[in-house]
Design a protein around this motif. Structure first.
Motif, PDB file in Angstrom:
ATOM      1  N   ARG A   1      41.655 146.017 -55.429  1.00 39.79           N
ATOM      2  CA  ARG A   1      40.880 147.264 -55.431  1.00 39.79           C
ATOM      3  C   ARG A   1      39.815 147.222 -54.341  1.00 39.79           C
ATOM      4  O   ARG A   1      39.139 146.205 -54.156  1.00 39.79           O
ATOM      5  CB  ARG A   1      40.225 147.486 -56.787  1.00 39.79           C
ATOM      6  N   PRO A   2      39.619 148.333 -53.632  1.00 39.52           N
ATOM      7  CA  PRO A   2      38.577 148.352 -52.596  1.00 39.52           C
ATOM      8  C   PRO A   2      37.185 148.333 -53.205  1.00 39.52           C
ATOM      9  O   PRO A   2      36.971 148.789 -54.335  1.00 39.52           O
ATOM     10  CB  PRO A   2      38.843 149.668 -51.859  1.00 39.52           C
TER      11      PRO A   2
ATOM     12  N   GLY B   1      33.466 152.820 -47.458  1.00 35.41           N
ATOM     13  CA  GLY B   1      33.648 153.197 -48.848  1.00 35.41           C
ATOM     14  C   GLY B   1      33.258 154.638 -49.104  1.00 35.41           C
ATOM     15  O   GLY B   1      33.934 155.373 -49.843  1.00 35.41           O
TER      16      GLY B   1
ATOM     17  N   ARG C   1      36.013 156.904 -47.768  1.00 30.12           N
ATOM     18  CA  ARG C   1      37.200 156.818 -48.625  1.00 30.12           C
ATOM     19  C   ARG C   1      36.996 157.587 -49.932  1.00 30.12           C
ATOM     20  O   ARG C   1      37.921 158.236 -50.437  1.00 30.12           O
ATOM     21  CB  ARG C   1      37.523 155.353 -48.950  1.00 30.12           C
TER      22      ARG C   1
ATOM     23  N   ARG D   1      40.734 149.683 -46.513  1.00 27.53           N
ATOM     24  CA  ARG D   1      40.018 149.267 -47.719  1.00 27.53           C
ATOM     25  C   ARG D   1      39.202 148.016 -47.424  1.00 27.53           C
ATOM     26  O   ARG D   1      39.696 147.081 -46.788  1.00 27.53           O
ATOM     27  CB  ARG D   1      40.994 148.990 -48.857  1.00 27.53           C
TER      28      ARG D   1
ATOM     29  N   LEU E   1      37.917 144.832 -49.027  1.00 25.12           N
ATOM     30  CA  LEU E   1      38.304 144.073 -50.215  1.00 25.12           C
ATOM     31  C   LEU E   1      37.311 142.977 -50.569  1.00 25.12           C
ATOM     32  O   LEU E   1      37.326 142.477 -51.694  1.00 25.12           O
ATOM     33  CB  LEU E   1      39.698 143.469 -50.001  1.00 25.12           C
TER      34      LEU E   1
END
Length: 377
Positions: free
Chosen positions: A12-13, A98, A101, A110, A112
């Protein structure tokens, strides 16, 4: 994730309000080793490619230029097929990625993982005074030794090629789709609204809201822009404060006669420009595309992103077009800021102008200021 020696990572980012993880010395050594191996392999294979191209050129009696692998850039290394590590970065880059996005459909890698390693340094670079203005270079040199942070960021590798490397291979349909998507994504970025700040970056106090139209990185932090300064600078409460800072018109006022300052000031302040979210390095090397279809697969390199004057995206979008990987020079001409309409630069400027509006006067003023400053300003 074994790839980075951090088993707590998930696919998940990170959200834009993430908290950096402390970096254990053993973990740092592992990341540094992965980076060293990746950079060494890149240099080795690049050298082999240059040798091969030279050998082919000798046989054909003409120079042959191979596309090869894309330049991984400054302080970034591809540690596997699906991941990059960037080091020496600021957390505002990860937060901007983020934020974009979470609030747009723009294809952004992303983030991470993000780790901070505290070390010692001889000066505190990019210090900011309590009133939000950058300290002078003299003040920075007077700073005593203290702890500093070296940040590492793990991001996913997106498919596609830099559009500047494949533009000449794309057909008209692919180019048409690319143009439509770039304009749409750019409009999405500029429609974003400034968000409240969780806390004052200077003293930790809680802040419920920020003044509209401030210029700075996300969360009212200093901007990173190597066109302007070699250190983070700002933030500024309005466009006027940004234009008159020591790196722009403030420097001109010190280095040139008053009439030069007044003329440039008139060019840059003649319209009531708004403040929008800006990538600030939107050039063909930072836009990835699927050359067969023209689909934009990613926009990368968000270290300079933040809130800036509305015409800055246009000026920065054509700044630095001396990169042979994407600049289409005109036959017999050295000046690539006056392109033909069918060149990539001509296309790029037209796309930027469609969204940003006319920025020719600001671009000319900026070019003159660059001549006054000298590189890298």
């Amino acid at each position: 994730m074994l790839l980075t020696f951090d088993l707590s990572l998930t696919p998940r980012p990170l959200p834009s309000n993430f908290q950096p993880k402390p970096l254990h010395p053993v973990h740092k050594s592992y990341l540094d080793l992965r980076i060293y191996i990746a950079r060494t392999l890149y240099r080795f294979f690049s050298f082999l490619q240059r040798v091969f191209n030279f050998w082919i050129s000798k046989k054909k009696d003409r120079y042959v230029k191979g596309k090869g692998s894309s330049n991984p850039g400054f302080r970034v290394a591809r540690i596997s097929g699906g991941y990059y590590i960037k080091w020496g970065v600021r957390d505002v880059e990860a937060r901007a990625m983020g934020f974009v996005r979470e609030n747009t459909g723009v294809p952004v890698p992303r983030v991470l993982g993000f780790w901070s390693h505290r070390g010692e340094t001889s000066s505190k670079i990019g210090s900011t005074s309590s009133d939000g203005q950058n300290k002078s270079e003299t003040s920075k040199r007077r700073e005593s030794a203290g702890p500093s942070e070296l940040n590492y960021m793990l991001i996913e590798a997106l498919p596609g090629d830099p559009v500047g490397e494949v533009w000449m291979e794309m057909d008209d349909a692919a180019k048409g789709r690319f143009k439509q998507e770039l304009v749409r994504y750019l409009r999405e970025l500029r429609a974003l609204e400034q968000q409240p700040v969780a806390g004052n970056p200077h003293n930790g106090d809680v802040v419920d809201e920020v003044k509209p139209r401030y210029i700075g990185a996300i969360n009212h932090q200093p901007l990173t822009d190597h066109r302007i300064a070699t250190v983070p600078y700002g933030p500024f409460e309005d466009v006027e404060g940004w234009l008159e800072c020591e790196y722009l018109l403030g420097y001109v006022a010190k280095a040139r006669p008053q009439e030069v300052h007044e003329r440039l000031e008139q060019e840059l302040k003649k319209r009531d420009a708004g403040v929008v979210f800006t990538h600030s390095d939107l050039t063909p090397r930072n836009v990835l595309v699927e050359k067969e279809s023209g689909r934009i697969t990613g926009i990368v390199d968000w270290d300079s992103a933040g809130w800036c004057v509305e015409w800055w995206e246009g000026v920065k979008g054509v700044y630095g077009w001396n990169d042979g990987s994407f600049a289409q020079k005109l036959e017999g001409k050295d000046n690539i800021t006056t392109p033909s309409e069918d060149s990539l630069l001509g296309t790029w400027r037209a796309l930027l102008r469609e969204v940003v509006g006319d920025f020719d006067d600001e671009l000319k003023a900026d070019e003159e200021m660059r001549d006054i400053y000298g590189f890298p300003y």
